[in-house]
Design a protein around this motif. Structure first.
Motif, PDB file in Angstrom:
ATOM      1  N   HIS A 124       9.159  13.419   0.955  1.00 37.94           N
ATOM      2  CA  HIS A 124       8.307  12.672  -0.055  1.00 37.94           C
ATOM      3  C   HIS A 124       6.791  12.306   0.498  1.00 37.94           C
ATOM      4  CE1 HIS A 124       7.018  10.191  -3.541  1.00 37.94           C
ATOM      5  NE2 HIS A 124       8.179  10.597  -4.074  1.00 37.94           N
ATOM      6  N   ALA A 125       6.801  12.111   1.799  1.00 34.73           N
ATOM      7  CA  ALA A 125       5.646  11.704   2.541  1.00 34.73           C
ATOM      8  C   ALA A 125       5.059  13.031   3.301  1.00 34.73           C
ATOM      9  CB  ALA A 125       6.222  10.756   3.652  1.00 34.73           C
ATOM     10  N   ILE A 148       9.787   0.272   2.396  1.00 34.16           N
ATOM     11  CA  ILE A 148      10.047  -0.357   0.948  1.00 34.16           C
ATOM     12  C   ILE A 148      11.078   0.558   0.430  1.00 34.16           C
ATOM     13  CG2 ILE A 148       8.994  -0.281  -1.282  1.00 34.16           C
ATOM     14  CD1 ILE A 148       6.219  -0.435   0.137  1.00 34.16           C
ATOM     15  N   TYR A 149      11.284   1.729   0.589  1.00 32.58           N
ATOM     16  CA  TYR A 149      12.555   2.251  -0.057  1.00 32.58           C
ATOM     17  C   TYR A 149      13.502   2.810   0.936  1.00 32.58           C
ATOM     18  CZ  TYR A 149       8.620   2.809  -3.469  1.00 32.58           C
ATOM     19  OH  TYR A 149       7.605   2.542  -4.146  1.00 32.58           O
ATOM     20  N   SER A 150      14.754   3.238   0.401  1.00 32.05           N
ATOM     21  CA  SER A 150      15.903   3.295   1.166  1.00 32.05           C
ATOM     22  C   SER A 150      16.207   5.029   0.913  1.00 32.05           C
ATOM     23  CB  SER A 150      17.024   2.625   0.536  1.00 32.05           C
ATOM     24  OG  SER A 150      18.344   3.010   1.183  1.00 32.05           O
ATOM     25  N   ASP A 193      -3.997   6.175  10.570  1.00 26.33           N
ATOM     26  CA  ASP A 193      -4.269   6.828   9.177  1.00 26.33           C
ATOM     27  C   ASP A 193      -2.918   7.230   8.479  1.00 26.33           C
ATOM     28  OD1 ASP A 193      -3.092   8.584  11.052  1.00 26.33           O
ATOM     29  OD2 ASP A 193      -4.857  10.074  10.937  1.00 26.33           O
ATOM     30  N   GLN A 194      -1.733   6.647   9.229  1.00 25.43           N
ATOM     31  CA  GLN A 194      -0.319   7.107   8.489  1.00 25.43           C
ATOM     32  C   GLN A 194       0.028   5.687   7.948  1.00 25.43           C
ATOM     33  OE1 GLN A 194       1.253   8.571  12.153  1.00 25.43           O
ATOM     34  NE2 GLN A 194       0.819  10.655  11.452  1.00 25.43           N
ATOM     35  N   VAL A 195      -0.905   4.663   7.886  1.00 21.55           N
ATOM     36  CA  VAL A 195      -0.143   3.494   7.426  1.00 21.55           C
ATOM     37  C   VAL A 195       0.443   3.168   5.851  1.00 21.55           C
ATOM     38  CG1 VAL A 195      -2.413   2.429   6.482  1.00 21.55           C
ATOM     39  CG2 VAL A 195      -0.901   0.766   7.539  1.00 21.55           C
ATOM     40  N   LYS A 196      -0.224   4.060   5.235  1.00 18.62           N
ATOM     41  CA  LYS A 196       0.373   4.113   3.772  1.00 18.62           C
ATOM     42  C   LYS A 196       1.965   4.722   3.767  1.00 18.62           C
ATOM     43  CE  LYS A 196      -3.537   4.004   0.901  1.00 18.62           C
ATOM     44  NZ  LYS A 196      -4.375   4.766  -0.021  1.00 18.62           N
ATOM     45  N   ASN A 197       2.029   5.824   4.620  1.00 21.43           N
ATOM     46  CA  ASN A 197       3.428   6.225   4.783  1.00 21.43           C
ATOM     47  C   ASN A 197       4.275   5.276   5.537  1.00 21.43           C
ATOM     48  OD1 ASN A 197       3.263   8.823   3.372  1.00 21.43           O
ATOM     49  ND2 ASN A 197       2.426   9.958   5.020  1.00 21.43           N
ATOM     50  N   ALA A 198       3.841   4.663   6.605  1.00 22.35           N
ATOM     51  CA  ALA A 198       4.686   3.637   7.246  1.00 22.35           C
ATOM     52  C   ALA A 198       4.933   2.571   6.327  1.00 22.35           C
ATOM     53  CB  ALA A 198       3.650   3.019   8.521  1.00 22.35           C
ATOM     54  N   ILE A 250       0.824  -0.954   0.133  1.00 17.24           N
ATOM     55  CA  ILE A 250       0.007   0.019   0.169  1.00 17.24           C
ATOM     56  C   ILE A 250       0.818   1.237  -0.060  1.00 17.24           C
ATOM     57  CG2 ILE A 250      -2.006  -1.076   0.982  1.00 17.24           C
ATOM     58  CD1 ILE A 250      -1.195   0.212   3.785  1.00 17.24           C
ATOM     59  N   GLY A 251       2.155   1.229   0.420  1.00 17.79           N
ATOM     60  CA  GLY A 251       3.037   2.209   0.258  1.00 17.79           C
ATOM     61  C   GLY A 251       3.760   2.613  -0.896  1.00 17.79           C
ATOM     62  N   ARG A 252       3.743   1.775  -2.025  1.00 18.86           N
ATOM     63  CA  ARG A 252       4.314   1.758  -3.201  1.00 18.86           C
ATOM     64  C   ARG A 252       3.991   2.964  -4.072  1.00 18.86           C
ATOM     65  NH1 ARG A 252       7.913  -1.846  -4.156  1.00 18.86           N
ATOM     66  NH2 ARG A 252       7.812  -3.985  -3.142  1.00 18.86           N
ATOM     67  N   LYS A 253       5.278   3.703  -4.425  1.00 25.95           N
ATOM     68  CA  LYS A 253       4.884   4.653  -5.364  1.00 25.95           C
ATOM     69  C   LYS A 253       4.907   4.563  -6.723  1.00 25.95           C
ATOM     70  CE  LYS A 253       4.998   7.728  -1.682  1.00 25.95           C
ATOM     71  NZ  LYS A 253       3.830   8.543  -1.196  1.00 25.95           N
ATOM     72  N   GLU A 254       3.919   5.094  -7.368  1.00 28.94           N
ATOM     73  CA  GLU A 254       3.708   4.741  -8.765  1.00 28.94           C
ATOM     74  C   GLU A 254       4.615   5.715  -9.754  1.00 28.94           C
ATOM     75  OE1 GLU A 254       2.060   2.338 -10.074  1.00 28.94           O
ATOM     76  OE2 GLU A 254       1.400   2.061  -7.887  1.00 28.94           O
ATOM     77  N   ASP A 255       5.112   6.897  -9.021  1.00 28.52           N
ATOM     78  CA  ASP A 255       5.854   7.928  -9.818  1.00 28.52           C
ATOM     79  C   ASP A 255       7.265   7.340  -9.854  1.00 28.52           C
ATOM     80  OD1 ASP A 255       6.122  10.438  -7.391  1.00 28.52           O
ATOM     81  OD2 ASP A 255       5.576   8.297  -7.190  1.00 28.52           O
TER      82      ASP A 255
END
Lengths: 192, 192
Positions: free
Chosen positions: B98-99, B87-89, B77-82, A187-192
């Motif tokens: 970004h968040a 996922i990313y480094s 409500d911050q689950v997508k950012n978490a 759910i946190g993956r970015k498309e851009d």
């Protein structure tokens, strides 16, 4: 930047905190259980869980003697027993009998697990880390066993079937599991 | 005794598992965050939290260099950012920007905490325990800070206001907090 957060002092607060039942044998071979909340997975390879206990606990000596313990995940309908296992000492009372819980001897490690808990971990002691009041026992997870009725079609436990107990430190509240929020690493993956 | 549990193998399964955001500075002073689930309180005195990270993470080097980190509890409500933070480094992207999250420099340790998270812990590195794929960083909790709107009349955080995220390993599900089940060190007391 104005910080509107309030300072609470140096406290052991984090959310969620687990409620886990640690199973051991004492010197005479009597199975014992105690509830621990200072715990968590601490390594993927080898798969390990850390459980921190005070030296004063009966379980502490049992783990040192047997080099093994189990970690049993209670379900929310077992919350009174889980609390009971954290209040009294196995030195004074046979907690499993009192709670009408059943211990099963692990075939993998020298410790008993709790039949009634939906998910159990069998651990061999890898190391004991002295921190302060608590010693952290790092156990290598040799196997996870689960009740059939909490497994999905792939044989993985569903947390909403396990219904684990969540502990809130300081206020000492127990809570259950809530709503599904989303898929991790997705759910946190970015498309851009 | 027939054991009806199914063996799932040696897996890192336990419930609940936390979803925590670890804050650090890199060599250039850029704040970074990453999400960690292999974590838990590991000592009461001194108050300590253990957070296990792979050496490959950007945060690993930051903690080694700065001897400090923060642990930030995200709200549901911050689950997508978490999830994004896991996922990313930070080597490749400025995750906080970004968040649209804000870092605040801790006055107690050399690490930034996340303004938007309801509860944050400021930790100084006490020790690094090599386990296997993961290294466990044991941080002494120097202070806990919380948003006023999650505190009760005694100034303690209410978990149903914090609304932490619960991670279910293997199936990789995120869940929220559920119903109040009872008071710890109380509901399990025996009258007899």
């Amino acid at each position: 930047m104005i910080n509107i957060k309030r300072s609470l002092g140096a406290k052991t607060i984090i959310y969620p905190t687990p409620v886990l039942i640690v199973g051991t044998y004492d010197k005479s071979g009597k199975p014992n259980v105690m509830t621990a909340a200072w715990a968590g997975i601490c390594c993927s390879v080898p798969p390990c869980i850390g459980v921190s206990l005070r030296k004063a606990t009966y379980t502490y000596g049992n783990i040192i003697d047997r080099n093994a313990f189990t970690v049993n995940v209670p379900s929310e309908d077992q919350v009174k027993n889980a609390d009971y296992f954290g209040i009294y000492s196995g030195r004074d009372v046979d907690k499993l009998s009192h709670a009408r819980f059943t211990s099963i001897k692990s075939e993998l490690v020298d410790a008993p697990y709790v039949k009634e808990c939906p998910v159990v971990l069998e651990c061999r002691l890898l190391s004991a880390v002295e921190i302060g009041l608590h010693t952290q026992f790092i156990g290598e997870i040799m196997d996870v066993k689960a009740e059939e009725n909490v497994l999905d079609e792939d044989g993985l436990p569903m947390i909403d079937k396990v219904k684990p107990i969540i502990f809130a430190p300081e206020r000492r509240d127990y809570y259950g599991i809530g709503e599904f929020l989303g898929k991790a690493f997705a759910i946190g993956r970015k498309e851009d």
